[in-house]
Motif scaffolding. Structure first.
Motif, PDB file in Angstrom:
ATOM      1  N   ILE A  20      14.097 -35.460 -13.624  1.00 40.97           N
ATOM      2  CA  ILE A  20      12.942 -36.285 -13.994  1.00 40.97           C
ATOM      3  C   ILE A  20      11.692 -35.874 -13.223  1.00 40.97           C
ATOM      4  O   ILE A  20      10.576 -35.994 -13.730  1.00 40.97           O
ATOM      5  CB  ILE A  20      13.240 -37.784 -13.794  1.00 40.97           C
ATOM      6  CG1 ILE A  20      12.123 -38.625 -14.409  1.00 40.97           C
ATOM      7  CG2 ILE A  20      13.441 -38.122 -12.355  1.00 40.97           C
ATOM      8  CD1 ILE A  20      12.429 -40.070 -14.552  1.00 40.97           C
ATOM      9  N   TYR A  21      11.841 -35.368 -11.999  1.00 42.01           N
ATOM     10  CA  TYR A  21      10.680 -34.991 -11.192  1.00 42.01           C
ATOM     11  C   TYR A  21       9.982 -33.751 -11.744  1.00 42.01           C
ATOM     12  O   TYR A  21       8.776 -33.609 -11.624  1.00 42.01           O
ATOM     13  CB  TYR A  21      11.075 -34.758  -9.738  1.00 42.01           C
ATOM     14  CG  TYR A  21      11.623 -35.984  -9.040  1.00 42.01           C
ATOM     15  CD1 TYR A  21      11.198 -37.272  -9.371  1.00 42.01           C
ATOM     16  CD2 TYR A  21      12.578 -35.866  -8.041  1.00 42.01           C
ATOM     17  CE1 TYR A  21      11.695 -38.386  -8.728  1.00 42.01           C
ATOM     18  CE2 TYR A  21      13.077 -36.982  -7.388  1.00 42.01           C
ATOM     19  CZ  TYR A  21      12.625 -38.229  -7.730  1.00 42.01           C
ATOM     20  OH  TYR A  21      13.133 -39.330  -7.085  1.00 42.01           O
TER      21      TYR A  21
ATOM     22  N   THR B 176       9.964 -32.712 -14.969  1.00 43.45           N
ATOM     23  CA  THR B 176       9.671 -32.758 -16.403  1.00 43.45           C
ATOM     24  C   THR B 176       8.170 -32.863 -16.675  1.00 43.45           C
ATOM     25  O   THR B 176       7.430 -33.459 -15.903  1.00 43.45           O
ATOM     26  CB  THR B 176      10.403 -33.925 -17.096  1.00 43.45           C
ATOM     27  OG1 THR B 176      10.212 -33.809 -18.484  1.00 43.45           O
ATOM     28  CG2 THR B 176       9.918 -35.269 -16.633  1.00 43.45           C
TER      29      THR B 176
ATOM     30  N   LEU C 243       7.043 -36.611 -19.493  1.00 43.87           N
ATOM     31  CA  LEU C 243       6.652 -37.963 -19.118  1.00 43.87           C
ATOM     32  C   LEU C 243       5.460 -37.933 -18.173  1.00 43.87           C
ATOM     33  O   LEU C 243       5.362 -37.040 -17.317  1.00 43.87           O
ATOM     34  CB  LEU C 243       7.818 -38.690 -18.442  1.00 43.87           C
ATOM     35  CG  LEU C 243       9.102 -38.858 -19.238  1.00 43.87           C
ATOM     36  CD1 LEU C 243      10.177 -39.498 -18.372  1.00 43.87           C
ATOM     37  CD2 LEU C 243       8.892 -39.679 -20.481  1.00 43.87           C
TER      38      LEU C 243
ATOM     39  N   TYR D  58       3.109 -39.622 -15.050  1.00 45.05           N
ATOM     40  CA  TYR D  58       3.502 -40.175 -13.752  1.00 45.05           C
ATOM     41  C   TYR D  58       3.901 -41.641 -13.895  1.00 45.05           C
ATOM     42  O   TYR D  58       4.912 -42.073 -13.336  1.00 45.05           O
ATOM     43  CB  TYR D  58       2.345 -40.037 -12.750  1.00 45.05           C
ATOM     44  CG  TYR D  58       2.652 -40.645 -11.412  1.00 45.05           C
ATOM     45  CD1 TYR D  58       3.473 -39.985 -10.495  1.00 45.05           C
ATOM     46  CD2 TYR D  58       2.160 -41.907 -11.062  1.00 45.05           C
ATOM     47  CE1 TYR D  58       3.782 -40.553  -9.260  1.00 45.05           C
ATOM     48  CE2 TYR D  58       2.458 -42.481  -9.840  1.00 45.05           C
ATOM     49  CZ  TYR D  58       3.271 -41.798  -8.951  1.00 45.05           C
ATOM     50  OH  TYR D  58       3.572 -42.357  -7.738  1.00 45.05           O
TER      51      TYR D  58
ATOM     52  N   GLN E 157       5.025 -43.186 -16.555  1.00 49.10           N
ATOM     53  CA  GLN E 157       6.291 -43.294 -17.282  1.00 49.10           C
ATOM     54  C   GLN E 157       7.474 -42.939 -16.390  1.00 49.10           C
ATOM     55  O   GLN E 157       8.543 -43.545 -16.479  1.00 49.10           O
ATOM     56  CB  GLN E 157       6.264 -42.403 -18.513  1.00 49.10           C
ATOM     57  CG  GLN E 157       5.315 -42.889 -19.584  1.00 49.10           C
ATOM     58  CD  GLN E 157       5.087 -41.874 -20.680  1.00 49.10           C
ATOM     59  OE1 GLN E 157       5.396 -40.686 -20.535  1.00 49.10           O
ATOM     60  NE2 GLN E 157       4.529 -42.323 -21.792  1.00 49.10           N
ATOM     61  N   LYS E 158       7.285 -41.950 -15.511  1.00 48.74           N
ATOM     62  CA  LYS E 158       8.349 -41.588 -14.571  1.00 48.74           C
ATOM     63  C   LYS E 158       8.649 -42.745 -13.627  1.00 48.74           C
ATOM     64  O   LYS E 158       9.814 -43.038 -13.325  1.00 48.74           O
ATOM     65  CB  LYS E 158       7.948 -40.357 -13.754  1.00 48.74           C
ATOM     66  CG  LYS E 158       7.948 -39.071 -14.548  1.00 48.74           C
ATOM     67  CD  LYS E 158       7.494 -37.928 -13.683  1.00 48.74           C
ATOM     68  CE  LYS E 158       7.321 -36.658 -14.501  1.00 48.74           C
ATOM     69  NZ  LYS E 158       6.844 -35.535 -13.673  1.00 48.74           N
ATOM     70  N   GLU E 159       7.594 -43.412 -13.145  1.00 40.73           N
ATOM     71  CA  GLU E 159       7.783 -44.560 -12.260  1.00 40.73           C
ATOM     72  C   GLU E 159       8.505 -45.690 -13.001  1.00 40.73           C
ATOM     73  O   GLU E 159       9.378 -46.341 -12.434  1.00 40.73           O
ATOM     74  CB  GLU E 159       6.429 -45.058 -11.729  1.00 40.73           C
ATOM     75  CG  GLU E 159       5.757 -44.093 -10.777  1.00 40.73           C
ATOM     76  CD  GLU E 159       6.577 -43.805  -9.529  1.00 40.73           C
ATOM     77  OE1 GLU E 159       7.116 -44.760  -8.933  1.00 40.73           O
ATOM     78  OE2 GLU E 159       6.687 -42.624  -9.154  1.00 40.73           O
TER      79      GLU E 159
ATOM     80  N   LYS F 125      12.132 -44.846 -13.234  1.00 44.83           N
ATOM     81  CA  LYS F 125      12.813 -45.128 -11.957  1.00 44.83           C
ATOM     82  C   LYS F 125      13.122 -46.611 -11.798  1.00 44.83           C
ATOM     83  O   LYS F 125      14.174 -46.980 -11.269  1.00 44.83           O
ATOM     84  CB  LYS F 125      11.946 -44.676 -10.782  1.00 44.83           C
ATOM     85  CG  LYS F 125      11.839 -43.196 -10.625  1.00 44.83           C
ATOM     86  CD  LYS F 125      10.980 -42.887  -9.418  1.00 44.83           C
ATOM     87  CE  LYS F 125      10.302 -41.561  -9.536  1.00 44.83           C
ATOM     88  NZ  LYS F 125       9.364 -41.318  -8.443  1.00 44.83           N
TER      89      LYS F 125
ATOM     90  N   CYS G  31      14.380 -42.400 -22.386  1.00 46.62           N
ATOM     91  CA  CYS G  31      12.971 -41.991 -22.327  1.00 46.62           C
ATOM     92  C   CYS G  31      12.101 -42.943 -23.143  1.00 46.62           C
ATOM     93  O   CYS G  31      10.985 -43.277 -22.731  1.00 46.62           O
ATOM     94  CB  CYS G  31      12.801 -40.563 -22.834  1.00 46.62           C
ATOM     95  SG  CYS G  31      13.414 -39.328 -21.695  1.00 46.62           S
TER      96      CYS G  31
END
Length: 131
Positions: free
Chosen positions: A37-38, A40, A43, A45, A47-49, A52, A90
């Motif tokens: 995920i880091y 990719t 997504l 930032y 969306q990544k948070e 998580k 996702c």
């Protein structure tokens, strides 16, 4: 999106347990998908948070996510099932909860509340014994 995502994914296959008879003992049908995920670019930032927050137990320290499937008897179907699970995750990560905007009660709702309170109080007063 699917093409870009498939470039970032690594698959591995192993023998699955469970139903399948001798097929289980011979073929590597269990599919395991690994995605970081880091690293990719699909997504944002934010969306990544959100990812998580929604799936904290799925993410390892290095940011990799492992999804496996052994539901089907073929490698191809299990591979597709892993991809389906990842896409569903996702999609959930892209959904953000709307902020709730507080509103004030209307005058009529306040009056109804007070009227009901007085009515209940009157009913309770009528129940009391008078000495």
């Amino acid at each position: 999106m699917l093409e870009e995502l498939s470039k970032e994914i690594q698959y591995s296959f192993s023998k699955a347990s469970g139903k399948g008879g001798q097929n289980v003992n011979k073929l590597n049908t269990k599919a395991t998908l690994v995605w970081n995920i880091y690293n990719t670019k699909l997504l944002t930032y934010r969306q990544k948070e959100n990812f998580k927050l929604k799936f904290p137990s799925m993410i390892k320290e290095d940011g990799s996510i492992t999804i496996s499937s052994k539901e089907h008897r073929t490698q191809k179907l299990n591979k597709e099932e892993c991809m389906r699970k990842l896409l569903k995750m996702c999609k959930k990560a892209k959904e953000f909860e709307k902020k709730r905007i507080g509103t004030k009660p209307t005058r009529s709702s306040k009056e109804k509340r007070i009227k009901n309170k007085k009515l209940k109080g009157h009913i309770k007063k009528m129940r009391q014994e008078k000495f």
